[in-house]
Enzyme design. Structure first.
Site, PDB file in Angstrom:
ATOM      1  N   CYS A  80      59.913  25.099   5.881  1.00 42.62           N
ATOM      2  CA  CYS A  80      60.426  26.019   6.868  1.00 42.62           C
ATOM      3  C   CYS A  80      61.237  25.635   7.683  1.00 42.62           C
ATOM      4  O   CYS A  80      62.524  25.901   6.614  1.00 42.62           O
ATOM      5  CB  CYS A  80      59.213  26.738   7.383  1.00 42.62           C
ATOM      6  SG  CYS A  80      59.930  28.368   8.089  1.00 42.62           S
ATOM      7  N   HIS A 183      55.272  27.489   3.899  1.00 39.68           N
ATOM      8  CA  HIS A 183      54.675  26.779   4.527  1.00 39.68           C
ATOM      9  C   HIS A 183      53.002  25.815   3.147  1.00 39.68           C
ATOM     10  O   HIS A 183      52.324  26.593   3.428  1.00 39.68           O
ATOM     11  CB  HIS A 183      53.489  26.932   5.473  1.00 39.68           C
ATOM     12  CG  HIS A 183      54.851  27.121   6.288  1.00 39.68           C
ATOM     13  ND1 HIS A 183      54.857  26.631   7.689  1.00 39.68           N
ATOM     14  CD2 HIS A 183      55.749  28.880   6.874  1.00 39.68           C
ATOM     15  CE1 HIS A 183      55.456  27.201   7.856  1.00 39.68           C
ATOM     16  NE2 HIS A 183      55.894  28.710   7.981  1.00 39.68           N
ATOM     17  N   GLU A 185      51.515  23.413   4.110  1.00 43.33           N
ATOM     18  CA  GLU A 185      50.224  23.241   4.427  1.00 43.33           C
ATOM     19  C   GLU A 185      49.210  24.860   5.081  1.00 43.33           C
ATOM     20  O   GLU A 185      48.097  24.169   5.517  1.00 43.33           O
ATOM     21  CB  GLU A 185      49.711  22.803   6.408  1.00 43.33           C
ATOM     22  CG  GLU A 185      51.093  24.002   7.314  1.00 43.33           C
ATOM     23  CD  GLU A 185      52.410  24.181   7.444  1.00 43.33           C
ATOM     24  OE1 GLU A 185      53.541  24.813   7.893  1.00 43.33           O
ATOM     25  OE2 GLU A 185      53.311  23.746   5.923  1.00 43.33           O
TER      26      GLU A 185
END
Length: 206
Positions: A80, A183, A185
Site C-alpha cells: 500500500c 493489502h 494481509e
C-alpha cells in the site's frame, strides 16, 4: 528472517498475524540496524506519503534501506503506502520525494464517476509473470484501500493492473524490489499466498 519496518505508519499487527498464521519467522522493528540481520524486508504503510517519508528519514530507515536493498540486494516488499514510497515522487498533499527505488510516480485517482478512496475487493490482471503470484490464478481478488496510485513509463515494472474507472498499476517487480498496492494481509487465502511466496524468494525447491 523477515523484518517488518515500524515507522509509525503501518498496519503492523495485521501483517504480523498473517506471518504467524503462515508460521514464518519475522520481527517488527523500529531500529534501522535490525535490517542488517534481515533476510527479507517488508515495508507496510497506511497514511500520507509525506508523513511516511518524513518518518523513514527521521528514524534512519531511508539510508538503511538503500544500503540493504539497493547495495546488498535483499528482497523488499512494499505494501500500500509502502509500495508508493518506492517511487520517485508523489503529488499527495504537495510534491514529495520518495525513496526512488523504482522509476515511477504517485498520482491521485483521475476519476469523476467513482468514489475516492478506492475501498474494497478488486481483481488483479497479470501483465507479466510475477514471483509473488506463483500458483495464484490470474484475475484473483485482493483488498484495496487507497486514494493514490502508481504510474510509470517503464513498461517492465508492473506485474499486475486493476481497474477503477481506468487501469492502474496494482503490483510491481524490479529485481529484488516488489510492491503491492493492495493489502495481502487482508486478502484471505490469495493474500497469504502472496506473503508466503515473498518469504520463499531465493529458496530452491526440490
Amino acid at each position: 528472517m523477515i523484518v517488518i519496518i515500524d515507522y509509525g505508519m503501518g498496519n503492523l499487527r495485521s501483517v504480523s498475524k498473517a506471518f504467524e498464521a503462515l508460521k514464518i519467522e519475522h520481527i517488527i522493528s523500529s531500529d534501522p540496524m535490525s535490517l542488517q540481520q534481515a533476510d527479507k524486508i517488508l515495508l507496510p504503510g497506511v497514511g500520507a506519503f509525506g508523513d511516511g517519508m518524513q518518518n523513514l528519514k527521521k528514524l534512519g530507515f531511508e539510508e538503511a534501506l538503500t544500503q540493504e536493498v539497493i547495495h546488498k540486494k535483499k528482497p523488499l516488499l512494499g505494501i500500500c503506502l509502502g509500495m508508493q514510497l518506492l517511487a520517485k515522487t508523489s503529488e499527495e498533499m504537495g510534491q514529495h520525494r520518495g525513496l526512488g527505488f523504482v522509476n515511477a510516480d504517485i498520482i491521485g485517482f483521475q476519476t469523476q464517476e467513482l468514489k475516492v478512496p478506492h475501498v474494497g475487493w478488486n481483481n488483479v490482471r497479470y501483465t507479466q509473470e510475477g514471483s509473488l503470484f506463483k500458483d495464484i490464478p490470474d484475475n484473483s481478488d485482493f483488498y484495496f484501500v487507497h486514494s493514490f496510485h502508481m504510474v510509470s513509463e517503464d513498461k517492465g515494472l508492473a506485474t499486475g493492473v486493476s481497474d477503477y474507472g481506468y487501469e492502474f498499476i496494482s503490483s510491481v517487480e524490479q529485481g529484488n524490489i516488489f510492491g503491492c498496492q493492495f493489502h495481502p494481509e487482508k486478502s484471505q487465502k490469495h493474500g497469504l499466498d502472496i506473503l508466503k511466496n515473498f518469504s520463499l524468494l531465493g529458496e530452491s525447491s526440490c
